[in-house]
Motif scaffolding. Structure first.
Motif, PDB file in Angstrom:
ATOM      1  N   ILE A 179       0.849  -1.197   0.000  1.00 42.40           N
ATOM      2  CA  ILE A 179       0.000   0.000   0.000  1.00 42.40           C
ATOM      3  C   ILE A 179       0.887   1.250   0.000  1.00 42.40           C
ATOM      4  N   ASP A 180       0.497   2.289  -0.773  1.00 39.92           N
ATOM      5  CA  ASP A 180       1.322   3.498  -0.846  1.00 39.92           C
ATOM      6  C   ASP A 180       0.894   4.577   0.141  1.00 39.92           C
ATOM      7  N   HIS A 181      -0.395   4.644   0.460  1.00 43.32           N
ATOM      8  CA  HIS A 181      -0.864   5.658   1.411  1.00 43.32           C
ATOM      9  C   HIS A 181      -1.553   4.957   2.574  1.00 43.32           C
ATOM     10  N   VAL A 182      -1.119   5.309   3.774  1.00 45.75           N
ATOM     11  CA  VAL A 182      -1.617   4.582   4.952  1.00 45.75           C
ATOM     12  C   VAL A 182      -3.145   4.581   5.025  1.00 45.75           C
ATOM     13  N   MET A 183      -3.741   5.696   4.595  1.00 40.55           N
ATOM     14  CA  MET A 183      -5.192   5.780   4.718  1.00 40.55           C
ATOM     15  C   MET A 183      -5.917   4.805   3.772  1.00 40.55           C
ATOM     16  N   ASP A 184      -5.202   4.312   2.747  1.00 42.15           N
ATOM     17  CA  ASP A 184      -5.816   3.355   1.803  1.00 42.15           C
ATOM     18  C   ASP A 184      -5.717   1.905   2.276  1.00 42.15           C
ATOM     19  N   MET A 185      -5.018   1.683   3.372  1.00 44.14           N
ATOM     20  CA  MET A 185      -4.749   0.303   3.789  1.00 44.14           C
ATOM     21  C   MET A 185      -6.006  -0.365   4.335  1.00 44.14           C
ATOM     22  N   PRO A 186      -6.312  -1.606   3.869  1.00 46.22           N
ATOM     23  CA  PRO A 186      -7.470  -2.305   4.445  1.00 46.22           C
ATOM     24  C   PRO A 186      -7.256  -2.573   5.933  1.00 46.22           C
ATOM     25  N   PHE A 187      -8.193  -2.141   6.732  1.00 48.84           N
ATOM     26  CA  PHE A 187      -8.065  -2.393   8.176  1.00 48.84           C
ATOM     27  C   PHE A 187      -8.559  -3.799   8.500  1.00 48.84           C
ATOM     28  N   ASN A 188      -9.786  -4.118   8.032  1.00 52.11           N
ATOM     29  CA  ASN A 188     -10.257  -5.496   8.167  1.00 52.11           C
ATOM     30  C   ASN A 188     -10.205  -6.138   6.775  1.00 52.11           C
ATOM     31  N   ASP A 189     -10.730  -7.313   6.623  1.00 45.34           N
ATOM     32  CA  ASP A 189     -10.597  -8.015   5.350  1.00 45.34           C
ATOM     33  C   ASP A 189     -11.302  -7.212   4.246  1.00 45.34           C
TER      34      ASP A 189
ATOM     35  N   LEU B 311      14.915  -5.465  -5.405  1.00 45.17           N
ATOM     36  CA  LEU B 311      15.098  -4.201  -6.120  1.00 45.17           C
ATOM     37  C   LEU B 311      13.811  -3.373  -6.093  1.00 45.17           C
ATOM     38  N   ALA B 312      12.680  -4.054  -6.303  1.00 45.80           N
ATOM     39  CA  ALA B 312      11.396  -3.340  -6.300  1.00 45.80           C
ATOM     40  C   ALA B 312      11.156  -2.697  -4.938  1.00 45.80           C
ATOM     41  N   GLY B 313      11.467  -3.438  -3.879  1.00 39.50           N
ATOM     42  CA  GLY B 313      11.286  -2.916  -2.522  1.00 39.50           C
ATOM     43  C   GLY B 313      12.161  -1.690  -2.299  1.00 39.50           C
ATOM     44  N   ASN B 314      13.434  -1.809  -2.673  1.00 40.66           N
ATOM     45  CA  ASN B 314      14.355  -0.685  -2.500  1.00 40.66           C
ATOM     46  C   ASN B 314      13.897   0.539  -3.281  1.00 40.66           C
ATOM     47  N   GLN B 315      13.398   0.285  -4.489  1.00 39.02           N
ATOM     48  CA  GLN B 315      12.946   1.393  -5.328  1.00 39.02           C
ATOM     49  C   GLN B 315      11.769   2.130  -4.675  1.00 39.02           C
ATOM     50  N   LYS B 316      10.917   1.348  -4.044  1.00 35.93           N
ATOM     51  CA  LYS B 316       9.745   1.923  -3.409  1.00 35.93           C
ATOM     52  C   LYS B 316      10.158   2.802  -2.223  1.00 35.93           C
TER      53      LYS B 316
END
Lengths: 313, 742
Positions: A179-189, B311-316
């Motif tokens: 996940i790139d933004h914490v607010m987008d993370m699934p909390f439950n399933d 590599l993907a992890g490091n890039q992220k």
């Protein structure tokens, strides 16, 4: 050896897997401490229990608050309220590194595909008068945990030494779940009938507390409360060890430590409000440290702190 | 001759400690062995993140038997004395030998210490050194009390000879020695036995551990440069990073990855710093554009997907980090483009530089004033120097420098350009901190030089004003480095300046800054400050205005700044000490510098250095050395005669009283030398002056060879003494040669 290789699907599943894992390794699974703290280390299950010779093994989630890190829920990684997962084992077992690596596998990190590294990072808490040596653990260049061998807490040498593991749960979970933004993370399933994201649970509170911490918290009240907590802590510790009502030896180390925790959090809030100058800052840290030290001194005089009447003679 | 192999296997040793630890292990163990009589042919030590290893080859199988002879009491000494001697020596009376000595018959004992097997000695030496190993930081673990850098798990200690291998028995708090080693933590989590160093190194490699850190570093560098080369790129060299990364892996695997296109416009220094500090990545540059386009990371393992996941992890992680950097960069640029660089500098007014020396803002305005004063001296435009000083530290309040303090100055230059300031000002933002180290480049652009000098002089005078000077090894504000920086700036740029005047100005500026605002003395101090500009030094300036002052004001000035002249003199002598250290490294002796310090204008560093290097060059010639001998001889004779006669022989000698050819020749030589030296000195051409002086040598030598100075005829004697006086005057006009040691 059966390894869990399937990936967790939500934030809470990662927490549940950590709970199950550390329970299976013999830890008492505790619940969060019911006070505002800056980090999982402040839980008396770590701070106080790392003192004295009595063996201990505990794991718990601790909601933690860092008022200065508030970003109104907009920064992808920064939060003023977040969760830490904390493990403390005393004495530190010889295979603690392997146990730790097992926990990464348990949450779906395949150590055959990832690059796990132990990179020097010594830990020091000026407010707790504590330090230890250890590492930050990297997974593919990402810091996923702190790993510390406690050497001193509250000014006391740790004998035996406790091994402490701290996982920054949001960051770790974002990595595992991709996940790139914490607010987008699934909390439950994500397939649950009512699927909730981290943002559904916490976006609004991040906004509210950011406004509160930076602009609204009443600094005069905070300053008064700081003084009050400090005085209360000292007052509790200055009571005689023997309780006049029960006739038992009851040192109030934990209630006093609650006041120390309170003072520490009030200091953090004051810091976020920007009312503490650079020079004053050191003085406040020193005052909190004095409380922590006094509580540690008291705790080692209790049974849980390894005190025995025979040894005292 | 057996070989010894030791491996101390632990949890991860900090990379920065590994090299020193392997060197310490080698020195401590081999020293201990040699001290116990076990000599060896060669030794080598190695470190990986999890192990320290030592190989000692060609060790003695046992220490040699030693025989010591000890002298005892005389045969007729009391019985008690003999008993004591026997006890101490551990022998019986029958073993004693009686010898005749001058004072009578004396007992002698021979004490034989039998040799001991190597294993016994190794065991003791190893245990002692494991218990007392000099780690910079060490720790306890579990319930034990043993200290090591991180938990110590296992000790391998074997002696291998042609007839077999033996485990050297060691038991340190329950860790017992053996002959097993461990493979890579992830790629080969197994144990195996080893029987020699070669066997050990080979089996480690088979189990994915490269023992030798140099081999790991070579592999990383070779692989990284090859991968970059294949794409027409080059890896930015960083030896410190290479050593660190080699200390983080046992099985280095080099992976090259892309920096997201969003970040390629960031300054290369920002990319490089962020990647290095946070992630220990190497930067990969496109030589055509000079841009950093890719990164190299070094993993500690091979994987089935050839590093794709890693590599993907490091890039992220990199993207997250660089997003922060980009955010700072864009915010900072917005600030300077909208409000200018001085606006960025404004918050520094509220930043404390030092609690006794006020804010950064106040410091910057002092530096700006000083830079303007220095500008004409170094050939800079005063306005430009002032502006440069005012904005040079603006980047300290930028978001980027807050995050990466090591980018101070570098960011300043970018921001100055974005704010539309001249190249000279922008360069001064970057270069005014220089030179930092003794081998750093010294700025040569005039504006940079003026700000760099002003910055360092303000710092030095500030700490002198509040009396916080370096003592012993303590120099928390790097004042020695600042003074050396000033010295190098002056010499490199051939700047001729009397430092004392600037010391006085700046010391006084600090006094004004700390004086109580309500105190009337400030105005007087400010007046003196203006006078220093006219009259040069504090004393003269105070004199110039003192008739305007009443007695109370003079007292007030003395109270506020009375210690200024001594602080100024002390700072100058601090500079002279730094200069001695600096010139010593360039082959100029300390007594040569002392000889030059005694001459006028010793606060002009450039002049001082010219004089000293010329004198040293002269002393390095045969003529020069001999001339000094001649000068000393002349000086000694004169001193004695002057003491005896109570007069000074400094009146011109007259050639008409010269009796010998040598005497006349000396007159001629002195005339010739003077004719060359005076104009050369007027031009400050010390090299020519010294050379002319050295040319006097044959005549001086011949004179002393043939002529008796203390002649019977008093007129001749006085004339000769006055002639010696001329030698002395000529020599002393160049430098105080009495300070030169023979």
């Amino acid at each position: 050896m059966s390894e869990i290789v399937d990936k967790p699907r939500s934030f809470q599943e990662i927490i549940l897997r950590l709970m199950t894992y550390w329970a299976s390794k013999g830890c008492a699974v505790l619940q969060p401490y019911d006070m505002e703290v800056g980090a999982g280390t402040f839980h008396p299950a770590t701070t106080l229990r790392s003192l004295g010779s009595t063996p201990w093994a505990a794991a718990y989630v601790q909601p933690s608050r860092r008022p200065t890190d508030g970003r109104y829920g907009e920064n992808p990684n920064r939060l003023q309220h977040y969760y830490q997962y904390q493990v403390l084992i005393k004495p530190s077992p010889p295979d603690l590194q392997e146990l730790y690596l097992g926990s990464l596998k348990a949450i779906g990190i395949d150590t055959d595909l990832h690059d796990i590294r132990f990179v020097e990072d010594d830990w020091e808490s000026p407010t707790l008068g504590a330090w230890g040596l250890g590492w930050e653990v990297w997974c593919d260049g990402m810091e996923v945990s702190q790993f510390t061998y406690f050497q001193q807490v509250g000014g006391h040498d740790c004998k035996p030494v406790s091994g402490e593991l701290t996982y920054g749960l949001e960051r770790l979970a974002m990595y595992v779940l991709g996940i790139d933004h914490v607010m987008d993370m699934p909390f439950n399933d994500p397939d649950a009938p009512i699927a909730l994201t981290y943002g559904d649970v916490f976006k609004q509170t991040e906004e509210e507390y950011s406004r509160h911490n930076f602009d609204a918290a009443n600094t005069e009240k905070l300053l008064t409360e700081f003084e009050r907590a400090e005085a209360e802590c000292h007052a509790l510790l200055s009571e005689p060890a023997d309780d006049p009502k029960t006739g038992k030896r009851i040192i109030m180390a934990h209630p006093a430590y609650d006041q120390c925790i309170k003072a520490s959090h009030l200091f953090n809030l004051l810091d976020a409000r920007g009312v503490i100058s650079v020079t004053e800052r050191q003085a406040y840290i020193g005052r909190v440290r004095a409380l922590a030290k006094a509580c540690a001194d008291a705790f080692v005089q209790t049974e849980a702190g390894g005190f025995t009447a025979e040894a005292a003679e | 001759m057996p070989d010894l192999l030791i491996e101390l296997f632990s949890e991860e040793i900090p990379a920065r400690m590994q090299k020193r630890a392997s060197e310490d292990l080698k020195k401590l163990i081999t020293d201990g062995l040699v001290e116990a009589g076990l000599t060896y042919a060669s030794a080598g030590a190695f470190a990986t993140p999890r192990r320290l290893a030592l190989s000692v080859e060609g060790l003695l199988a046992e220490s040699p038997t030693t025989v010591e002879e000890r002298k005892g009491p005389r045969v007729d000494a009391p019985e008690k004395a003999l008993e004591g001697f026997l006890r101490g020596a551990g022998v019986s009376k029958d073993d004693l030998e009686i010898r005749d000595e001058k004072k009578g018959q004396v007992y002698f004992a021979k004490i034989t210490k039998p040799g001991r097997p190597a294993a016994e000695i190794i065991s003791e030496v190893l245990e002692k050194n494991v218990r007392n190993f000099p780690w910079p930081k060490s720790m306890r673990w579990g319930s034990g009390s043993l200290k090591w850098v991180r938990p110590l798990h296992s000790i391998l200690c074997i002696l291998s000879a042609e007839d077999g291998v033996e485990v050297v028995p060691v038991d340190i708090d329950g860790i017992t020695s053996g002959n097993t080693a461990f493979g890579h933590r992830f790629m080969s989590p197994v144990t195996f036995t080893v029987n020699s160093f070669d066997d050990y190194a080979a089996k480690l490699k088979k189990n994915y551990v490269v023992l030798d850190p140099a081999e790991r570093a070579d592999h990383i560098w070779h692989d990284a440069t090859n991968q970059a080369f294949a794409q027409g790129l080059e890896v930015v060299e960083d030896k410190g990073l290479l050593a660190e990364v080699a200390g983080l892996v046992e099985w280095p695997v080099v992976l090259m990855g892309d920096i997201g296109a969003d970040f390629l416009e960031l300054p290369p220094e920002v990319l490089q710093t962020s990647m290095k500090e946070h992630q220990k990545f190497f930067s990969v540059k496109n030589p055509k554009t000079g841009r950093i386009e890719k990164f190299v990371t070094v993993a500690n393992r091979e994987t089935a997907d050839h590093g794709a996941t890693i590599l993907a992890g490091n890039q992220k992680v990199l993207s997250a980090r660089l997003s922060d950097a980009k955010f700072f960069w864009e915010n900072d640029i917005r600030t300077v483009e909208r409000h200018g660089l001085e606006a960025m500098s404004a918050p520094l007014a509220n930043v404390t530089f030092h609690n006794k020396l006020g804010s950064q803002g106040a410091r910057i305005s002092r530096i700006a004033t000083l830079a303007a004063q220095l500008a004409p001296v170094v050939g800079a435009d005063a306005k430009e120097a002032t502006l440069a000083a005012k904005v040079a530290k603006a980047d300290l309040s930028s978001e980027m420098v807050y995050e990466f303090p090591e980018l101070q100055g570098i960011m300043g230059r970018y921001y100055a350009k974005k704010a539309g300031l001249s190249d000279a000002v922008a360069d001064a933002c970057r270069d005014h901190y220089s030179p930092l180290g003794p081998s750093d480049d010294v700025p040569t652009e005039a504006v940079s030089v003026s700000v760099a000098l002003a910055d360092k002089l303000d710092t030095l005078t500030g700490f002198w004003a509040i009396d916080e000077k370096p003592t012993g090894s303590k120099d928390p504000f790097a004042l020695r480095r600042a003074a050396l920086g000033v010295i190098r700036l002056l010499i490199t740029n051939d700047v001729r300046v009397s430092l004392s005047r600037f010391f006085d100005t700046q010391l006084l500026a600090h006094k004004i800054a700390v004086a109580d605002e309500n105190d009337g003395v400030i105005d007087t101090l400010k007046e003196i400050l203006d006078e220093i500009a006219e009259h040069g030094v504090f004393g003269a300036a105070l004199e110039a205005i003192s008739d305007k002052l009443d007695e109370n004001s003079v007292d007030a000035v003395n109270a506020a700044a009375g210690d200024l002249p001594s602080a100024s003199a002390d700072l100058l002598s601090f500079f002279h000490d730094r200069l001695k250290v600096f010139l010593r490294d360039q082959g100029v002796r300390h007594d040569v510098i002392d000889a030059c310090l005694a001459m006028p204008s010793s606060d002009d560093i450039t002049l001082l250095v010219k004089r000293a290097t010329a004198l040293q060059a002269m002393l390095d010639t045969e003529d020069g050395t001999n001339l000094i001998q001649g000068f000393k001889r002349a000086n000694n004779i004169l001193t004695q005669a002057e003491e005896k006669d109570g007069v000074e022989y400094s009146f011109g000698a007259d050639i008409k009283f010269a009796e010998t050819e040598e005497e006349k020749a000396l007159f001629a030589a002195l005339d010739a030398a003077e004719a060359k030296i005076s104009p050369a000195m007027a031009d400050e051409n010390f090299t020519d002056a010294m050379a002319a002086m050295a040319e006097m040598r044959p005549a001086v030598d011949a004179f002393f060879e043939a002529v008796q100075v203390n002649a019977d005829n008093d007129i001749v004697r006085r004339n000769r003494l006055n002639l010696l006086g001329r030698i002395r005057d000529i020599c002393l006009s160049v430098a105080d040669l009495t300070k030169i040691e023979s």
